[in-house]
Enzyme design. Structure first.
Site: not given
Length: 256
Positions: A141, A154, A158
């Protein structure tokens, strides 16, 4: 066609970017196995692809479970007779903040966003060696390139995928296996909108999305098929000397 006779596996393949990848890879000549936890969506996808004259195979698996993450790769290899390409695309938003974290939600996010990719890569490398090489594509991402105020957990996971990519690109190079990662910006999928409001508040999501769009030079969300095309290029022989690369597909968000 760029993937003629290639044997490809895509995880989180029943919707969004993964589904776009199944459609595109099959159209480009690959034999495809779609892996997802949603059996009904997999069945619908298989029916849709058969109607288009591009039949696929499917494997239902909960990739938050390490054993299923591993066995799904072996099941896919059995259906295809080997594996040339893995697009390890599975992921979820996970907990929003770091205060009062729900341990179960945190563990599930680590399992899907990071561990499932590690497991898949570890299981697929043997099949790629037997084929004389291959291509692994991960999905990270833009939150794996720059810190995310919306999703610090998150983002950390990532960043881990980006680091994994750079490490495995070196580890797998002697096996003629390339390893790269596509880094989507905010994408026009239901999961993309979840990032804008973890409470599921449409008004909050719309307001946060409006703010986010002001930071994107091209001024719009990414379309799922645009991510699929990036993954296709990384997976294909068009990128035969590209390894260890994190490719942002973000409308210029990370170039600021």
């Amino acid at each position: 066609m760029r993937l003629t006779n290639k044997l490809a596996v895509i995880t989180a393949a029943a919707s969004g970017m993964g589904k776009a990848g199944v459609e595109l890879f099959a159209r480009e000549g690959a034999r495809v196995v779609a892996i997802d936890c949603n059996e009904a969506a997999l069945a619908a996808l298989a029916k849709e692809m058969a109607a288009k004259g591009k039949p696929i195979e499917t494997v239902a698996a909960d990739l938050t479970k390490r054993e299923q993450a591993a066995s799904s790769i072996h099941a896919a290899a059995a259906k295809l007779g080997g594996i040339d390409i893995l697009w390890a695309h599975a992921g979820m938003p996970g907990p929003a903040g770091i205060e009062n974290i729900d341990p179960a939600a945190y563990d599930a996010s680590v399992a899907l966003n990071l561990t499932s990719a590690i497991v898949a890569a570890g299981e697929v490398i043997g099949y790629m060696r037997k084929r004389g090489g291959g291509s692994v594509v991960f999905t990270a991402s833009v939150s794996g390139l720059v810190g995310s105020m919306f999703s610090p957990i998150y983002s950390s996971q990532k960043f881990g995928i980006v680091g994994l990519t750079k490490s495995l690109a070196q580890t797998f190079a002697p096996d003629n296996v390339r390893v790269n990662v596509v880094c989507p910006g905010l994408t026009d999928t239901p999961m993309g909108i979840q990032f804008m409001s973890r409470k599921g508040d449409p008004a909050e999501a719309a307001e946060n999305q409006k703010k986010f769009l002001t930071a994107i030079p091209l001024g719009r969300l990414v379309r799922p098929e645009e991510i699929a095309h990036a993954a296709l290029w990384l997976a294909s022989d068009d990128a035969s000397f590209v390894t260890g690369v994190e490719l942002p597909v973000d409308g210029g968000f990370t170039c600021r």
